[in-house]
Design a protein around this motif. Structure first.
Motif, mmCIF file in Angstrom:
data_model
loop_
_atom_site.group_PDB
_atom_site.id
_atom_site.type_symbol
_atom_site.label_atom_id
_atom_site.label_comp_id
_atom_site.label_asym_id
_atom_site.label_seq_id
_atom_site.Cartn_x
_atom_site.Cartn_y
_atom_site.Cartn_z
ATOM 1 N N TYR A 147 39.285 66.980 -10.879
ATOM 2 C CA TYR A 147 39.365 67.366 -9.467
ATOM 3 C C TYR A 147 40.660 66.830 -8.865
ATOM 4 O O TYR A 147 40.910 65.619 -8.902
ATOM 5 N N PRO A 148 41.515 67.700 -8.294
ATOM 6 C CA PRO A 148 42.765 67.209 -7.694
ATOM 7 C C PRO A 148 42.491 66.380 -6.438
ATOM 8 O O PRO A 148 41.649 66.741 -5.627
ATOM 9 N N ARG A 149 43.214 65.274 -6.299
ATOM 10 C CA ARG A 149 42.987 64.358 -5.170
ATOM 11 C C ARG A 149 44.280 64.136 -4.404
ATOM 12 O O ARG A 149 45.318 63.815 -4.990
ATOM 13 N N GLU A 150 44.164 64.277 -3.103
ATOM 14 C CA GLU A 150 45.327 64.125 -2.238
ATOM 15 C C GLU A 150 45.976 62.752 -2.413
ATOM 16 O O GLU A 150 47.201 62.626 -2.422
ATOM 17 N N MET A 151 45.150 61.696 -2.559
ATOM 18 C CA MET A 151 45.679 60.335 -2.682
ATOM 19 C C MET A 151 46.571 60.157 -3.904
ATOM 20 O O MET A 151 47.365 59.218 -3.959
ATOM 21 N N PHE A 152 46.435 61.047 -4.876
ATOM 22 C CA PHE A 152 47.258 60.979 -6.090
ATOM 23 C C PHE A 152 48.308 62.089 -6.111
ATOM 24 O O PHE A 152 48.755 62.493 -7.192
ATOM 25 N N GLY A 153 48.680 62.605 -4.944
ATOM 26 C CA GLY A 153 49.658 63.691 -4.895
ATOM 27 C C GLY A 153 49.119 64.947 -5.552
ATOM 28 O O GLY A 153 49.846 65.681 -6.194
ATOM 29 N N TRP A 154 47.833 65.176 -5.395
ATOM 30 C CA TRP A 154 47.085 66.316 -5.938
ATOM 31 C C TRP A 154 46.965 66.285 -7.457
ATOM 32 O O TRP A 154 46.684 67.285 -8.090
ATOM 33 N N GLU A 155 47.153 65.116 -8.030
ATOM 34 C CA GLU A 155 46.838 64.925 -9.454
ATOM 35 C C GLU A 155 45.357 64.569 -9.558
ATOM 36 O O GLU A 155 44.742 64.115 -8.605
ATOM 37 N N SER A 156 44.800 64.706 -10.745
ATOM 38 C CA SER A 156 43.398 64.395 -10.987
ATOM 39 C C SER A 156 43.252 62.963 -11.506
ATOM 40 O O SER A 156 44.232 62.328 -11.899
ATOM 41 N N SER A 157 42.002 62.505 -11.538
ATOM 42 C CA SER A 157 41.725 61.186 -12.121
ATOM 43 C C SER A 157 42.089 61.154 -13.593
ATOM 44 O O SER A 157 42.593 60.148 -14.096
ATOM 45 N N ALA A 158 41.845 62.260 -14.280
ATOM 46 C CA ALA A 158 42.204 62.327 -15.708
ATOM 47 C C ALA A 158 43.710 62.185 -15.884
ATOM 48 O O ALA A 158 44.175 61.473 -16.784
ATOM 49 N N ALA A 159 44.489 62.827 -15.011
ATOM 50 C CA ALA A 159 45.949 62.706 -15.089
ATOM 51 C C ALA A 159 46.380 61.288 -14.762
ATOM 52 O O ALA A 159 47.266 60.730 -15.421
ATOM 53 N N MET A 160 45.744 60.676 -13.749
ATOM 54 C CA MET A 160 46.087 59.302 -13.391
ATOM 55 C C MET A 160 45.771 58.347 -14.540
ATOM 56 O O MET A 160 46.513 57.405 -14.785
ATOM 57 N N LEU A 161 44.676 58.607 -15.239
ATOM 58 C CA LEU A 161 44.327 57.779 -16.393
ATOM 59 C C LEU A 161 45.401 57.907 -17.467
ATOM 60 O O LEU A 161 45.832 56.909 -18.048
ATOM 61 N N SER A 162 45.872 59.123 -17.705
ATOM 62 C CA SER A 162 46.930 59.340 -18.697
ATOM 63 C C SER A 162 48.202 58.610 -18.287
ATOM 64 O O SER A 162 48.858 57.980 -19.113
ATOM 65 N N PHE A 163 48.556 58.691 -16.988
ATOM 66 C CA PHE A 163 49.749 57.994 -16.505
ATOM 67 C C PHE A 163 49.579 56.496 -16.672
ATOM 68 O O PHE A 163 50.499 55.788 -17.027
ATOM 69 N N GLU A 164 48.381 56.003 -16.383
ATOM 70 C CA GLU A 164 48.093 54.568 -16.443
ATOM 71 C C GLU A 164 48.281 54.031 -17.858
ATOM 72 O O GLU A 164 48.826 52.962 -18.062
ATOM 73 N N HIS A 165 47.834 54.781 -18.834
ATOM 74 C CA HIS A 165 47.806 54.252 -20.195
ATOM 75 C C HIS A 165 49.021 54.605 -21.023
ATOM 76 O O HIS A 165 49.377 53.867 -21.923
ATOM 77 N N CYS A 166 49.636 55.726 -20.737
ATOM 78 C CA CYS A 166 50.844 56.114 -21.472
ATOM 79 C C CYS A 166 50.708 55.834 -22.962
ATOM 80 O O CYS A 166 51.554 55.202 -23.580
ATOM 81 N N GLY A 167 49.559 56.244 -23.533
ATOM 82 C CA GLY A 167 49.364 56.095 -24.959
ATOM 83 C C GLY A 167 48.766 54.781 -25.398
ATOM 84 O O GLY A 167 48.669 54.497 -26.581
ATOM 85 N N ARG A 168 48.366 53.903 -24.459
ATOM 86 C CA ARG A 168 47.797 52.616 -24.866
ATOM 87 C C ARG A 168 46.404 52.765 -25.431
ATOM 88 O O ARG A 168 45.905 51.871 -26.091
ATOM 89 N N GLY A 169 45.732 53.884 -25.152
ATOM 90 C CA GLY A 169 44.425 54.167 -25.748
ATOM 91 C C GLY A 169 43.320 53.220 -25.358
ATOM 92 O O GLY A 169 42.526 52.835 -26.196
ATOM 93 N N ARG A 170 43.226 52.858 -24.074
ATOM 94 C CA ARG A 170 42.187 51.925 -23.673
ATOM 95 C C ARG A 170 40.836 52.589 -23.461
ATOM 96 O O ARG A 170 39.831 51.932 -23.509
#
Length: 173
Positions: A147-170
């Motif tokens: 679901y796109p969220r305004e607080m993330f510049g219309w990115e989704s939680s899944a996209a934010m998770l990907s940005f957060e981890h950048c391949g760290r695989g947590r």
């Protein structure tokens, strides 16, 4: 301040009271608003423990511990036994730290409460959750995380998770 990934809020979502004991155990990560939803057979302490135990077996103890630094829940009877949730499914190690919100202070778990509203779009109050399939629960989880969220510049939680981890695989959804 939501600057660090790994702090979660937890609650149960119930359907029709009296007709069904089944409910959903819902965890929301505070920084990314990433959602994990588990269907459980009832609101007992044992059922609540089984869901994170299964998830720990799926991703492993170390990844679980790195993913769930803390969990904050309400004072419901299903969360009373702190050690059940904090202790690893093998019973030997502490896997997270459990905190309790103040009584009647659902705003202390605001991300979780807001995501519960999104769940209610698909599963309105009064719906018998016994009849909800794991496939439906997975669909709702993916829908919320996409679901796109305004607080993330219309990115989704899944996209934010990907940005957060950048391949760290947590985390593994």
């Amino acid at each position: 301040s939501r600057t660090e990934y790994g702090h979660w809020e937890m609650d149960t979502v119930v359907g029709s009271r009296g007709n069904s004991k089944a409910c959903l155990l819902v965890l929301t990560e505070r920084k990314t608003r990433y959602e994990l939803i588990f269907k459980i057979k009832d609101r007992t302490q044992l059922s609540v423990k089984k869901a994170p135990d299964r998830y720990e077996r799926k991703i492993g103890y170390r990844r679980f511990k790195n993913t769930f630094l803390t969990i904050t829940c309400d004072n419901g009877v299903e969360f009373i036994n702190q050690d059940l949730i904090e202790t690893s499914q093998n019973g030997k190690h502490k896997r997270t730290i459990l905190y309790y919100a103040h009584p009647y202070s659902s705003f202390e778990r605001g991300s979780n409460e807001n995501n519960n509203k999104l769940i209610r779009r698909w599963l309105p109050k009064g719906k018998n959750l016994e009849k909800v399939t794991e496939t439906e629960v997975q669909f709702i989880q993916e829908w919320i995380n996409g679901y796109p969220r305004e607080m993330f510049g219309w990115e989704s939680s899944a996209a934010m998770l990907s940005f957060e981890h950048c391949g760290r695989g947590r985390i593994e959804a």
